[in-house]
Design a protein around this motif. Sequence first.
Motif, PDB file in Angstrom:
ATOM      1  N   ILE A  71      14.141  14.690  44.124  1.00 12.26           N
ATOM      2  CA  ILE A  71      14.925  13.670  43.422  1.00 12.26           C
ATOM      3  C   ILE A  71      14.682  13.813  41.926  1.00 12.26           C
ATOM      4  CG2 ILE A  71      15.301  11.190  43.119  1.00 12.26           C
ATOM      5  CD1 ILE A  71      14.266  10.818  45.978  1.00 12.26           C
ATOM      6  N   CYS A  72      15.770  13.771  41.155  1.00 13.05           N
ATOM      7  CA  CYS A  72      15.692  13.832  39.694  1.00 13.05           C
ATOM      8  C   CYS A  72      15.885  12.428  39.120  1.00 13.05           C
ATOM      9  CB  CYS A  72      16.746  14.774  39.129  1.00 13.05           C
ATOM     10  SG  CYS A  72      16.566  16.486  39.683  1.00 13.05           S
ATOM     11  N   LEU A  73      15.077  12.090  38.122  1.00 13.01           N
ATOM     12  CA  LEU A  73      15.112  10.764  37.510  1.00 13.01           C
ATOM     13  C   LEU A  73      15.680  10.844  36.104  1.00 13.01           C
ATOM     14  CD1 LEU A  73      11.553   9.467  38.535  1.00 13.01           C
ATOM     15  CD2 LEU A  73      13.704   9.210  39.789  1.00 13.01           C
ATOM     16  N   THR A  74      16.363   9.770  35.709  1.00 13.58           N
ATOM     17  CA  THR A  74      16.836   9.592  34.332  1.00 13.58           C
ATOM     18  C   THR A  74      16.469   8.183  33.901  1.00 13.58           C
ATOM     19  OG1 THR A  74      18.698  11.086  34.678  1.00 13.58           O
ATOM     20  CG2 THR A  74      18.813   9.617  32.794  1.00 13.58           C
ATOM     21  N   SER A  75      15.766   8.063  32.781  1.00 13.88           N
ATOM     22  CA  SER A  75      15.292   6.746  32.339  1.00 13.88           C
ATOM     23  C   SER A  75      15.570   6.560  30.859  1.00 13.88           C
ATOM     24  CB  SER A  75      13.792   6.608  32.609  1.00 13.88           C
ATOM     25  OG  SER A  75      13.344   5.322  32.207  1.00 13.88           O
ATOM     26  N   ASP A  76      15.704   5.299  30.480  1.00 13.40           N
ATOM     27  CA  ASP A  76      15.959   4.971  29.080  1.00 13.40           C
ATOM     28  C   ASP A  76      15.475   3.557  28.801  1.00 13.40           C
ATOM     29  OD1 ASP A  76      16.728   5.212  26.490  1.00 13.40           O
ATOM     30  OD2 ASP A  76      18.860   4.843  26.857  1.00 13.40           O
ATOM     31  N   LEU A  77      15.079   3.326  27.580  1.00 15.82           N
ATOM     32  CA  LEU A  77      14.697   2.003  27.087  1.00 15.82           C
ATOM     33  C   LEU A  77      15.708   1.567  26.047  1.00 15.82           C
ATOM     34  CD1 LEU A  77      10.831   2.434  26.597  1.00 15.82           C
ATOM     35  CD2 LEU A  77      11.990   1.272  28.459  1.00 15.82           C
ATOM     36  N   TRP A  78      16.103   0.316  26.092  1.00 19.34           N
ATOM     37  CA  TRP A  78      17.033  -0.188  25.084  1.00 19.34           C
ATOM     38  C   TRP A  78      16.778  -1.664  24.850  1.00 19.34           C
ATOM     39  CZ3 TRP A  78      20.809  -3.856  26.462  1.00 19.34           C
ATOM     40  CH2 TRP A  78      20.950  -4.087  27.831  1.00 19.34           C
ATOM     41  N   THR A  79      17.282  -2.140  23.735  1.00 11.64           N
ATOM     42  CA  THR A  79      17.071  -3.524  23.312  1.00 11.64           C
ATOM     43  C   THR A  79      18.410  -4.226  23.222  1.00 11.64           C
ATOM     44  OG1 THR A  79      15.140  -2.832  22.035  1.00 11.64           O
ATOM     45  CG2 THR A  79      16.048  -5.009  21.556  1.00 11.64           C
ATOM     46  N   CYS A  80      18.496  -5.412  23.812  1.00  9.92           N
ATOM     47  CA  CYS A  80      19.752  -6.167  23.802  1.00  9.92           C
ATOM     48  C   CYS A  80      19.885  -6.929  22.487  1.00  9.92           C
ATOM     49  CB  CYS A  80      19.807  -7.122  24.989  1.00  9.92           C
ATOM     50  SG  CYS A  80      18.624  -8.466  24.916  1.00  9.92           S
ATOM     51  N   ILE A  81      20.968  -7.687  22.352  1.00  7.74           N
ATOM     52  CA  ILE A  81      21.231  -8.425  21.121  1.00  7.74           C
ATOM     53  C   ILE A  81      20.218  -9.532  20.896  1.00  7.74           C
ATOM     54  CG2 ILE A  81      22.777 -10.108  22.183  1.00  7.74           C
ATOM     55  CD1 ILE A  81      24.551  -9.866  19.696  1.00  7.74           C
ATOM     56  N   ALA A  82      19.569  -9.974  21.975  1.00  7.43           N
ATOM     57  CA  ALA A  82      18.532 -11.011  21.864  1.00  7.43           C
ATOM     58  C   ALA A  82      17.151 -10.417  21.615  1.00  7.43           C
ATOM     59  CB  ALA A  82      18.496 -11.858  23.125  1.00  7.43           C
ATOM     60  N   ILE A  83      17.106  -9.120  21.287  1.00 10.00           N
ATOM     61  CA  ILE A  83      15.866  -8.388  20.972  1.00 10.00           C
ATOM     62  C   ILE A  83      14.910  -8.409  22.157  1.00 10.00           C
ATOM     63  CG2 ILE A  83      14.222  -7.939  19.098  1.00 10.00           C
ATOM     64  CD1 ILE A  83      15.637  -9.885  17.375  1.00 10.00           C
ATOM     65  N   ASP A  84      15.430  -8.324  23.358  1.00  7.58           N
ATOM     66  CA  ASP A  84      14.622  -8.179  24.567  1.00  7.58           C
ATOM     67  C   ASP A  84      14.726  -6.737  25.045  1.00  7.58           C
ATOM     68  OD1 ASP A  84      13.879 -10.844  24.577  1.00  7.58           O
ATOM     69  OD2 ASP A  84      15.635 -11.458  25.746  1.00  7.58           O
ATOM     70  N   GLY A  85      13.597  -6.168  25.458  1.00  6.08           N
ATOM     71  CA  GLY A  85      13.576  -4.791  25.910  1.00  6.08           C
ATOM     72  C   GLY A  85      13.801  -4.666  27.403  1.00  6.08           C
TER      73      GLY A  85
END
Length: 364
Positions: A198-212
Amino acid sequence: MKRMNREEDDGTTVDVAVVGHDGRQDSVSSSTGDKDDSQKVAKQSPKKKWRKRSDVWNHFTELRVGANGVKRCECKYCGKQYNCGGENETKNTKRHLARCVRANTKEIAQALIDANDGSLRNPKISQENFREILSFALIKHDLPFSFVEYEGIRDVFKYLNPNVKNITRNTAKMDILKLHGIEAQKVKVMLHECPGRICLTSDLWTCIAIDGYMSITTHFIDKEWNLQKRIINFSYLPPAHLGVAFSENIFKLLCSRGIKKKVFSIVLDNASANNMACTFLKSHLILRNALVCNGEFFHIHCCAHILNLIVQEELKLVDSSVVKIRECLKYVKGSQVRKQRFLNCVSQPMLSSKMALKQDVPTR
């Protein structure tokens, strides 16, 4: 009134004289025992009307006898008339009733009404199926939980079926969480039955409310050799977004899904925290002998992110021109009169004006 009988000497029977309350005699009738007289009375008595016992007469109306003396009847559904006299008076009517379109249509409609307990508009429904469909609608159209409490929506539900039980936003939330648990279990079984890696793809991002938030997507080939793509995680990630915390969250997720020994690679962008997280995660999996070629192909850098960095770097050379174009678009789209003048200018050199002006997204 009273009636009295008296027998004469010659055998003649005299009927009673009827006397009123005031003693006045109203009428007197007499009959003889002669055989000829009794036959004469029998001939003059009216015949008893024969009762029609056939079910056909529930669908036909008997008409008046015409000038030719032939009896006729009329169909209650289509109005067609038939002769109904003689010995086989119901032969034609039965044949017509078997092929009458309107009569058969009414019977079908009646059968549908009976099947739905006497109401076509209000059939019986399953409350569980109703809540499940409503949960899918909330997810599919990204609706708030309070949607189920809208007065207009509840009126629609009541109109479709008065027996429907309305739910609250908290109940809708619990139904969606229950549905999420069922679908998560299905994905877990699918990953467990996967014959390959199984291959994984991951990412981190921040919403408009500055929550990760952290998301993880899996790509794999199932047992039927079909490429599958499933999101196995989308959760809140508290700060700070360091590499150690990121690697620990991914490793816990792999253990909970039971795929820690089936991972082949993971795709991350070029952030420094991701490089550190990949190093820690790789060391955990190597200790359990879970990687191919000792993790040589484990960490893969995101090609799209690399390409985006290259393009952004090159755009800095024409940054002033790009800024001018963006400001011109804002100016033209700021007024309807400006838009019309711009379209007039476009139509003069015979250019196509079907496409509207579109502003780009600077972050993309």
